[in-house]
Design an enzyme around this catalytic site. Structure first.
Site, PDB file in Angstrom:
ATOM      1  N   CYS A  12       3.549  -6.391  -1.185  1.00 54.64           N
ATOM      2  CA  CYS A  12       3.857  -5.298  -0.245  1.00 54.64           C
ATOM      3  C   CYS A  12       3.743  -5.730   1.228  1.00 54.64           C
ATOM      4  CB  CYS A  12       2.920  -4.116  -0.493  1.00 54.64           C
ATOM      5  SG  CYS A  12       3.219  -2.772   0.683  1.00 54.64           S
ATOM      6  N   VAL A  52       1.001   2.150  -1.531  1.00 48.66           N
ATOM      7  CA  VAL A  52       0.027   1.281  -0.881  1.00 48.66           C
ATOM      8  C   VAL A  52       0.591   0.907   0.486  1.00 48.66           C
ATOM      9  CG1 VAL A  52      -0.921   0.355  -3.019  1.00 48.66           C
ATOM     10  CG2 VAL A  52       1.043  -0.783  -1.995  1.00 48.66           C
ATOM     11  N   SER A  65       0.291   2.416   6.777  1.00 44.70           N
ATOM     12  CA  SER A  65      -0.138   1.159   7.402  1.00 44.70           C
ATOM     13  C   SER A  65      -0.359   1.284   8.914  1.00 44.70           C
ATOM     14  CB  SER A  65       0.873   0.047   7.106  1.00 44.70           C
ATOM     15  OG  SER A  65       2.147   0.392   7.583  1.00 44.70           O
TER      16      SER A  65
HETATM   17  N1  LIG Z   1       5.125   4.137   5.317  1.00 39.33           N
HETATM   18  C1  LIG Z   1       4.275   3.458   4.364  1.00 39.33           C
HETATM   19  C2  LIG Z   1       5.149   2.665   3.414  1.00 39.33           C
HETATM   20  C3  LIG Z   1       4.343   2.049   2.276  1.00 39.33           C
HETATM   21  C4  LIG Z   1       5.225   1.641   1.105  1.00 39.33           C
HETATM   22  O1  LIG Z   1       6.430   1.906   1.072  1.00 39.33           O
HETATM   23  N2  LIG Z   1       4.597   0.996   0.135  1.00 39.33           N
HETATM   24  C5  LIG Z   1       5.313   0.641  -1.088  1.00 39.33           C
HETATM   25  C6  LIG Z   1       5.013  -0.780  -1.517  1.00 39.33           C
HETATM   26  S1  LIG Z   1       5.459  -1.971  -0.307  1.00 39.33           S
HETATM   27  C7  LIG Z   1       4.834   1.528  -2.211  1.00 39.33           C
HETATM   28  O2  LIG Z   1       3.653   1.708  -2.393  1.00 39.33           O
HETATM   29  N3  LIG Z   1       5.761   2.089  -2.978  1.00 39.33           N
HETATM   30  C8  LIG Z   1       5.411   2.948  -4.054  1.00 39.33           C
HETATM   31  C9  LIG Z   1       6.210   2.735  -5.267  1.00 39.33           C
HETATM   32  O3  LIG Z   1       6.927   1.736  -5.324  1.00 39.33           O
HETATM   33  O4  LIG Z   1       6.108   3.545  -6.171  1.00 39.33           O
HETATM   34  C10 LIG Z   1       3.260   2.577   5.108  1.00 39.33           C
HETATM   35  O5  LIG Z   1       3.579   2.141   6.229  1.00 39.33           O
HETATM   36  O6  LIG Z   1       2.144   2.366   4.599  1.00 39.33           O
END
Ligand SMILES: N[C@@H](CCC(=O)N[C@@H](CS)C(=O)NCC(=O)O)C(=O)O
Length: 232
Positions: A12, A52, A65
């Site tokens: 990630c 995450v 984040s």
């Molecule tokens: N806006 C969020 C985006 C976080 C995000 O998109 N994380 C992805 C992994 S890189 C995730 O957990 N996706 C959930 C899934 O795939 O179900 C941040 O900045 O923390």
């Protein structure tokens, strides 16, 4: 000092941001990687979005984040955001710009065919051309000699091109000398190196190569070509 636990996924880019900031601060933390395809119940119970990274701070849970990075910046020295309010706001805006860049990169690696891929590549190039103009001319980082939150936000994005460019025989940063220098400086930064597992590039290549996408077909062709050379 509070007990810090970063909940992340090994590939990630958003979780990498938090790991980079923690390393820049020299803050001790534990890291728990989860499988996003099989999210544990304890994770779903504490994550408001099911995404995450999360940062557990003693018994509190932070998500997003950008919020995590700013919390760490406000509570642990050295400061990574500038003291000047205008410059601070500008850097927050470019952290958001980095998130848009990650979305464009995801659209690129998900593009199902050559035309879609070319369109996404053009969109990304437009974004990078704009970024080139915004970088400090002296570098090596976004705002000059000091590493900041925008650097932590962009470093994970540049890693994709360690896989994409060799597979496509393209240089995504051709005629973008400031970004090329910035990317090299970030790639050599210990906090950035330590934010991922040692075999990260191979894992990322496997992930990108497993999508039903045009990029995956290119990666497969390059891999087949390299294997044929080894056999010869
Ligand atoms: N806006 C969020 C985006 C976080 C995000 O998109 N994380 C992805 C992994 S890189 C995730 O957990 N996706 C959930 C899934 O795939 O179900 C941040 O900045 O923390």
């Amino acid at each position: 000092m509070a007990r810090l636990e970063l909940v992340s996924f090994v590939l990630c880019p958003y979780a990498q941001r938090a790991a980079i900031v923690l390393a820049e601060k020299g803050a001790p933390f534990t890291r728990t990687d989860i499988d996003l395809a099989l999210k544990p119940d304890w994770f779903l119970a504490i994550s408001p979005t099911g995404r995450v990274p999360l940062l557990r701070v003693d018994d509190e849970v932070l998500f997003e984040s950008a919020a995590i990075a700013e919390y760490l910046d406000e509570t642990i020295a050295p400061r990574l955001l500038p003291a000047d309010a205008l410059q601070r706001a500008r850097q927050r805006a470019f952290v958001e710009f980095a998130s848009g860049t990650l979305a464009d990169i995801a659209a690129l690696y998900m593009a199902p065919d050559q035309d879609g891929y070319a369109a996404k590549r053009r969109a990304l190039r437009t974004r990078f051309a704009r970024l080139e103009e915004e970088l400090d001319p002296q570098g090596p980082y976004f705002a000059g000699p000091g590493f900041g939150l925008v650097d932590a936000a962009f470093a994970p994005a540049f890693r994709y091109f360690d896989v994409i460019d060799p597979a496509t025989c393209e240089d995504s940063f051709d005629r973008l000398p400031r970004i090329a220098r910035w990317r090299a400086a970030l790639g050599a930064r210990p906090s950035v190196i330590r934010a991922v597992v040692p075999d990260f590039t191979a894992r990322l290549a496997a992930f990108l190569g497993s999508r039903p996408s045009h990029l995956a077909a290119l990666i497969a062709a390059v891999t087949a070509c390299a294997a044929a050379r080894l056999d010869a």
